[in-house]
Design an enzyme around this catalytic site. Structure first.
Site, PDB file in Angstrom:
ATOM      1  N   HIS A 135       0.813  -1.207   0.000  1.00 13.83           N
ATOM      2  CA  HIS A 135       0.000   0.000   0.000  1.00 13.83           C
ATOM      3  C   HIS A 135       0.849   1.261   0.000  1.00 13.83           C
ATOM      4  CE1 HIS A 135      -2.457   3.284   1.584  1.00 13.83           C
ATOM      5  NE2 HIS A 135      -3.486   2.646   1.026  1.00 13.83           N
TER       6      HIS A 135
ATOM      7  N   GLY B  65      -9.449  -5.630  -0.443  1.00 13.63           N
ATOM      8  CA  GLY B  65     -10.272  -4.458  -0.176  1.00 13.63           C
ATOM      9  C   GLY B  65     -10.418  -3.599  -1.422  1.00 13.63           C
TER      10      GLY B  65
ATOM     11  N   HIS C 142      -8.751  -1.061  -2.519  1.00 12.62           N
ATOM     12  CA  HIS C 142      -7.547  -0.775  -3.300  1.00 12.62           C
ATOM     13  C   HIS C 142      -7.245  -1.890  -4.292  1.00 12.62           C
ATOM     14  CE1 HIS C 142      -6.443   2.941  -1.479  1.00 12.62           C
ATOM     15  NE2 HIS C 142      -6.240   2.424  -0.274  1.00 12.62           N
TER      16      HIS C 142
END
Length: 120
Positions: free
Chosen positions: A9, A73, A75
């Site tokens: 991330h 998720g 993203h």
């Protein structure tokens, strides 16, 4: 030539990437014949495109991207496919593929259970 990208991330605090750097180093020690790059969705470098560029310059023709996320998720469901598609268009000479999030792998989940059990 095959190569791998460990995709995370990213975070504002640079210390957040330390486990990713260790993970990449473990890969290099255990798989010295297969190049690895880190890449981050946001807030850190290199980006996915920069990592593909780097590996392509080394001669990679097949790159597997491993999302080092706990789960799928927003993203990974929304942002990552856009980035991957853009890279596929920009680098048509490189075959790009992606695995599911590492946290969806039963062996990873078991490693977390084992870690918790050792902590008791």
């Amino acid at each position: 030539m095959k190569a791998i990208i460990l995709f995370g991330h990213g975070a504002r605090d640079n210390r957040w990437r330390e486990p990713f750097d260790r993970l990449a180093e473990l890969w290099r020690v255990q798989h010295a014949d297969l190049p690895v790059e880190l890449a981050f969705l946001e807030m850190m470098q290199p980006s996915l495109e920069e990592a593909v560029t780097s590996l392509g310059a080394l001669g990679a023709t097949y790159i597997t991207i491993v999302p080092v996320f706990f789960g799928q998720g927003g993203h990974l469901r929304n942002d990552f496919p856009v980035l991957l598609n853009a890279c596929q268009k920009k680098f048509p000479q490189i075959a790009l593929s992606a695995t599911p999030a590492v946290g969806e792998d039963p062996a990873v989940l078991q490693a977390i259970v084992d870690f918790g059990a050792r902590a008791l």
